[in-house]
Design a protein around this motif. Structure first.
Motif, PDB file in Angstrom:
ATOM      1  N   ASP A 156       0.844  -1.193   0.000  1.00  0.00           N
ATOM      2  CA  ASP A 156       0.000   0.000   0.000  1.00  0.00           C
ATOM      3  C   ASP A 156       0.880   1.244   0.000  1.00  0.00           C
ATOM      4  OD1 ASP A 156      -1.838   1.948   0.357  1.00  0.00           O
ATOM      5  OD2 ASP A 156      -2.655   1.161   2.241  1.00  0.00           O
ATOM      6  N   ILE A 157       1.266   1.639  -1.208  1.00  0.00           N
ATOM      7  CA  ILE A 157       2.256   2.711  -1.359  1.00  0.00           C
ATOM      8  C   ILE A 157       1.650   4.062  -0.930  1.00  0.00           C
ATOM      9  CG2 ILE A 157       1.910   3.360  -3.770  1.00  0.00           C
ATOM     10  CD1 ILE A 157       5.002   2.932  -4.100  1.00  0.00           C
ATOM     11  N   ALA A 158       0.322   4.208  -1.092  1.00  0.00           N
ATOM     12  CA  ALA A 158      -0.350   5.465  -0.708  1.00  0.00           C
ATOM     13  C   ALA A 158      -0.203   5.695   0.792  1.00  0.00           C
ATOM     14  CB  ALA A 158      -1.818   5.420  -1.101  1.00  0.00           C
ATOM     15  N   GLU A 198       3.485   2.019   3.065  1.00  0.00           N
ATOM     16  CA  GLU A 198       3.848   0.711   3.625  1.00  0.00           C
ATOM     17  C   GLU A 198       5.295   0.332   3.285  1.00  0.00           C
ATOM     18  OE1 GLU A 198       1.239  -2.465   2.373  1.00  0.00           O
ATOM     19  OE2 GLU A 198       2.304  -3.945   3.604  1.00  0.00           O
ATOM     20  N   GLN A 199       5.797   0.841   2.141  1.00  0.00           N
ATOM     21  CA  GLN A 199       7.178   0.513   1.734  1.00  0.00           C
ATOM     22  C   GLN A 199       8.223   1.132   2.669  1.00  0.00           C
ATOM     23  OE1 GLN A 199       5.292   2.771   0.362  1.00  0.00           O
ATOM     24  NE2 GLN A 199       6.437   4.423  -0.588  1.00  0.00           N
ATOM     25  N   LYS A 200       7.766   2.050   3.536  1.00  0.00           N
ATOM     26  CA  LYS A 200       8.701   2.658   4.504  1.00  0.00           C
ATOM     27  C   LYS A 200       8.451   2.125   5.931  1.00  0.00           C
ATOM     28  CE  LYS A 200      10.244   5.513   1.237  1.00  0.00           C
ATOM     29  NZ  LYS A 200      11.278   5.000   0.324  1.00  0.00           N
ATOM     30  N   SER A 201       7.588   1.141   6.073  1.00  0.00           N
ATOM     31  CA  SER A 201       7.292   0.601   7.406  1.00  0.00           C
ATOM     32  C   SER A 201       8.482  -0.235   7.891  1.00  0.00           C
ATOM     33  CB  SER A 201       6.029  -0.266   7.353  1.00  0.00           C
ATOM     34  OG  SER A 201       6.293  -1.421   6.575  1.00  0.00           O
ATOM     35  N   GLU A 234      11.827   0.536  -1.152  1.00  0.00           N
ATOM     36  CA  GLU A 234      11.281   0.560  -2.511  1.00  0.00           C
ATOM     37  C   GLU A 234      10.711  -0.800  -2.888  1.00  0.00           C
ATOM     38  OE1 GLU A 234      14.255   3.817  -4.652  1.00  0.00           O
ATOM     39  OE2 GLU A 234      14.607   1.696  -4.996  1.00  0.00           O
ATOM     40  N   ILE A 235       9.742  -0.749  -3.788  1.00  0.00           N
ATOM     41  CA  ILE A 235       9.258  -1.962  -4.436  1.00  0.00           C
ATOM     42  C   ILE A 235       9.848  -1.959  -5.853  1.00  0.00           C
ATOM     43  CG2 ILE A 235       7.178  -2.381  -3.082  1.00  0.00           C
ATOM     44  CD1 ILE A 235       6.837  -0.486  -6.264  1.00  0.00           C
ATOM     45  N   PRO A 236      10.007  -3.106  -6.496  1.00  0.00           N
ATOM     46  CA  PRO A 236       9.656  -4.449  -6.040  1.00  0.00           C
ATOM     47  C   PRO A 236      10.751  -5.091  -5.175  1.00  0.00           C
ATOM     48  CG  PRO A 236      10.566  -4.579  -8.246  1.00  0.00           C
ATOM     49  CD  PRO A 236      10.542  -3.125  -7.882  1.00  0.00           C
ATOM     50  N   VAL A 237      10.298  -6.129  -4.420  1.00  0.00           N
ATOM     51  CA  VAL A 237      11.217  -7.061  -3.761  1.00  0.00           C
ATOM     52  C   VAL A 237      10.735  -8.468  -4.099  1.00  0.00           C
ATOM     53  CG1 VAL A 237      11.771  -8.060  -1.487  1.00  0.00           C
ATOM     54  CG2 VAL A 237      12.070  -5.614  -1.862  1.00  0.00           C
ATOM     55  N   ARG A 247      16.231  -7.007  -3.948  1.00  0.00           N
ATOM     56  CA  ARG A 247      15.637  -5.742  -4.369  1.00  0.00           C
ATOM     57  C   ARG A 247      16.174  -5.373  -5.742  1.00  0.00           C
ATOM     58  NH1 ARG A 247      19.681  -2.057  -4.237  1.00  0.00           N
ATOM     59  NH2 ARG A 247      21.327  -2.463  -2.725  1.00  0.00           N
ATOM     60  N   ASP A 248      15.504  -4.478  -6.392  1.00  0.00           N
ATOM     61  CA  ASP A 248      15.822  -3.934  -7.724  1.00  0.00           C
ATOM     62  C   ASP A 248      15.308  -4.859  -8.827  1.00  0.00           C
ATOM     63  OD1 ASP A 248      17.791  -1.553  -8.972  1.00  0.00           O
ATOM     64  OD2 ASP A 248      17.255  -3.221 -10.276  1.00  0.00           O
ATOM     65  N   SER A 249      14.447  -4.264  -9.644  1.00  0.00           N
ATOM     66  CA  SER A 249      13.786  -5.053 -10.692  1.00  0.00           C
ATOM     67  C   SER A 249      14.791  -5.685 -11.655  1.00  0.00           C
ATOM     68  CB  SER A 249      12.775  -4.190 -11.446  1.00  0.00           C
ATOM     69  OG  SER A 249      13.372  -3.032 -11.957  1.00  0.00           O
ATOM     70  N   GLN A 250      15.892  -4.979 -11.939  1.00  0.00           N
ATOM     71  CA  GLN A 250      16.880  -5.554 -12.878  1.00  0.00           C
ATOM     72  C   GLN A 250      17.519  -6.811 -12.295  1.00  0.00           C
ATOM     73  OE1 GLN A 250      15.427  -2.590 -14.641  1.00  0.00           O
ATOM     74  NE2 GLN A 250      16.490  -2.010 -12.775  1.00  0.00           N
ATOM     75  N   ALA A 251      17.894  -6.741 -11.015  1.00  0.00           N
ATOM     76  CA  ALA A 251      18.495  -7.912 -10.360  1.00  0.00           C
ATOM     77  C   ALA A 251      17.495  -9.072 -10.332  1.00  0.00           C
ATOM     78  CB  ALA A 251      18.934  -7.548  -8.944  1.00  0.00           C
ATOM     79  N   ARG A 269       6.918  10.504 -16.098  1.00  0.00           N
ATOM     80  CA  ARG A 269       5.660   9.894 -15.647  1.00  0.00           C
ATOM     81  C   ARG A 269       5.435  10.165 -14.158  1.00  0.00           C
ATOM     82  NH1 ARG A 269       4.497   4.423 -13.760  1.00  0.00           N
ATOM     83  NH2 ARG A 269       2.315   3.877 -14.183  1.00  0.00           N
ATOM     84  N   PHE A 270       6.484  10.040 -13.360  1.00  0.00           N
ATOM     85  CA  PHE A 270       6.361  10.363 -11.925  1.00  0.00           C
ATOM     86  C   PHE A 270       5.827  11.774 -11.751  1.00  0.00           C
ATOM     87  CE2 PHE A 270       9.711   7.425  -9.723  1.00  0.00           C
ATOM     88  CZ  PHE A 270       8.731   6.478  -9.533  1.00  0.00           C
ATOM     89  N   HIS A 271       6.350  12.682 -12.532  1.00  0.00           N
ATOM     90  CA  HIS A 271       5.978  14.094 -12.407  1.00  0.00           C
ATOM     91  C   HIS A 271       4.491  14.297 -12.692  1.00  0.00           C
ATOM     92  CE1 HIS A 271       6.483  18.448 -12.577  1.00  0.00           C
ATOM     93  NE2 HIS A 271       5.717  18.424 -13.659  1.00  0.00           N
ATOM     94  N   PRO A 280       8.737  -1.143 -20.000  1.00  0.00           N
ATOM     95  CA  PRO A 280       7.608  -0.493 -19.333  1.00  0.00           C
ATOM     96  C   PRO A 280       7.586   1.036 -19.448  1.00  0.00           C
ATOM     97  CG  PRO A 280       8.437  -2.267 -17.970  1.00  0.00           C
ATOM     98  CD  PRO A 280       9.403  -2.104 -19.109  1.00  0.00           C
ATOM     99  N   TYR A 281       8.678   1.688 -19.054  1.00  0.00           N
ATOM    100  CA  TYR A 281       8.627   3.151 -19.013  1.00  0.00           C
ATOM    101  C   TYR A 281       8.670   3.786 -20.401  1.00  0.00           C
ATOM    102  CZ  TYR A 281       8.718   2.622 -14.038  1.00  0.00           C
ATOM    103  OH  TYR A 281       8.374   2.267 -12.757  1.00  0.00           O
ATOM    104  N   ILE A 282       9.143   3.042 -21.404  1.00  0.00           N
ATOM    105  CA  ILE A 282       9.063   3.562 -22.771  1.00  0.00           C
ATOM    106  C   ILE A 282       7.620   3.447 -23.265  1.00  0.00           C
ATOM    107  CG2 ILE A 282       9.788   3.168 -25.159  1.00  0.00           C
ATOM    108  CD1 ILE A 282      12.574   2.553 -24.139  1.00  0.00           C
TER     109      ILE A 282
HETATM  110  N1  LIG Z   1      16.014   0.582  -9.257  1.00  0.00           N
HETATM  111  C1  LIG Z   1      14.801   0.147  -8.603  1.00  0.00           C
HETATM  112  C2  LIG Z   1      13.855   1.326  -8.477  1.00  0.00           C
HETATM  113  C3  LIG Z   1      12.635   0.969  -7.692  1.00  0.00           C
HETATM  114  C4  LIG Z   1      11.687   2.137  -7.575  1.00  0.00           C
HETATM  115  O1  LIG Z   1      11.951   3.259  -8.061  1.00  0.00           O
HETATM  116  N2  LIG Z   1      10.553   1.879  -6.926  1.00  0.00           N
HETATM  117  C5  LIG Z   1       9.577   2.904  -6.752  1.00  0.00           C
HETATM  118  C6  LIG Z   1       8.271   2.539  -7.445  1.00  0.00           C
HETATM  119  S1  LIG Z   1       8.474   2.229  -9.180  1.00  0.00           S
HETATM  120  C7  LIG Z   1       9.252   3.028  -5.262  1.00  0.00           C
HETATM  121  O2  LIG Z   1       9.332   2.065  -4.523  1.00  0.00           O
HETATM  122  N3  LIG Z   1       8.849   4.226  -4.840  1.00  0.00           N
HETATM  123  C8  LIG Z   1       8.366   4.442  -3.524  1.00  0.00           C
HETATM  124  C9  LIG Z   1       9.336   5.120  -2.632  1.00  0.00           C
HETATM  125  O3  LIG Z   1      10.496   5.354  -3.046  1.00  0.00           O
HETATM  126  O4  LIG Z   1       8.937   5.447  -1.513  1.00  0.00           O
HETATM  127  C10 LIG Z   1      14.157  -0.976  -9.396  1.00  0.00           C
HETATM  128  O5  LIG Z   1      14.371  -1.024 -10.614  1.00  0.00           O
HETATM  129  O6  LIG Z   1      13.489  -1.815  -8.820  1.00  0.00           O
END
Ligand SMILES: N[C@@H](CCC(=O)N[C@@H](CS)C(=O)NCC(=O)O)C(=O)O
Length: 199
Positions: free
Chosen positions: A33-35, A38-41, A52-55, A64-68, A112-114, A161-163
């Motif tokens: 629940d990022i709103a 929860e990712q900072k709990s 950060e997500i994903p894990v 952690r890190d989507s690339q890994a 997109r974040f912006h 995805p981001y493209i």
């Molecule tokens: N390099 C990381 C970046 C992960 C990332 O930027 N996660 C963002 C969502 S896409 C996030 O958790 N943001 C919430 C925060 O930082 O509090 C990956 O590729 O997994």
């Protein structure tokens, strides 16, 4: 079973869900629940101190890190298909994983974040960086269907995805026809799954 700590609208989580589907691998999806941050709990920070997500969790392994995570899944379940073990081929694919978390993250992902998540950042800079990386990738794809090795690899999955979501950062892909064709190629992969904003 493996667990993916996930947010539906995150492109970084989506690239992991996409590869899981392409590989036909089961994984429990745990919504975060990022709103409500929860990712900072404290309990989540034990999984990923960056908050950060994903894990991904697989038994004793926490990543952690989507690339890994793409690297792990590709090598564990994909044989040599999605990430070959031959040094030169592996490195050719991996260079795009770093492009995904450098140029693409600071370009279309930030844009997109912006706009979509109202993040206060330098949008002109994000648009400038988007233009330069999209121009480079468009040229790269002018005479090939995939970023490397003449087939789909995690290079494509990491960058996709981001493209493909660039429009949510008010970036038009009209000037980049080869990028558009590549997006279609990925969408036509067997077991492709979509995410909100991609259609
Ligand atoms: N390099 C990381 C970046 C992960 C990332 O930027 N996660 C963002 C969502 S896409 C996030 O958790 N943001 C919430 C925060 O930082 O509090 C990956 O590729 O997994």
């Amino acid at each position: 079973m493996m667990k993916l700590y996930n947010v539906e609208v995150s492109g970084n989580c989506y690239k992991v869900r996409l590869l899981l589907s392409l590989l036909n691998v089961d994984c429990e999806i745990v919504p975060i629940d990022i709103a409500n941050r929860e990712q900072k709990s404290p309990s989540y920070l034990k999984r990923n101190p960056l908050g950060e997500i994903p894990v991904l969790e697989d038994g004793e392994l926490t990543l952690r890190d989507s690339q890994a995570i793409l690297v792990y899944l590709a090598r564990k379940y994909g044989g040599d298909t999605w990430l070959p073990s031959k040094p030169s081929e592996m490195a050719l694919v991996m260079q795009w994983l770093f492009t995904a978390c450098n140029e693409i993250a600071r370009g279309p992902m930030d844009a997109r974040f912006h706009y979509k998540f109202k993040q206060n950042l330098d949008i002109e800079k994000a648009h400038e960086k988007s233009k330069s990386i999209l121009t480079m990738i468009n040229l790269r794809l002018a005479n090939r269907d995939w970023l490397e090795l003449n087939r789909a690899t995690i290079a494509d999955i990491a960058c996709f995805p981001y493209i493909a979501l660039a429009h949510e950062g008010k970036i038009s892909l009209d000037p980049y026809p080869h990028v558009q064709k590549w997006i279609t190629n990925i969408k036509e992969l067997p077991n492709f799954i979509s995410m909100p904003g991609l259609e």
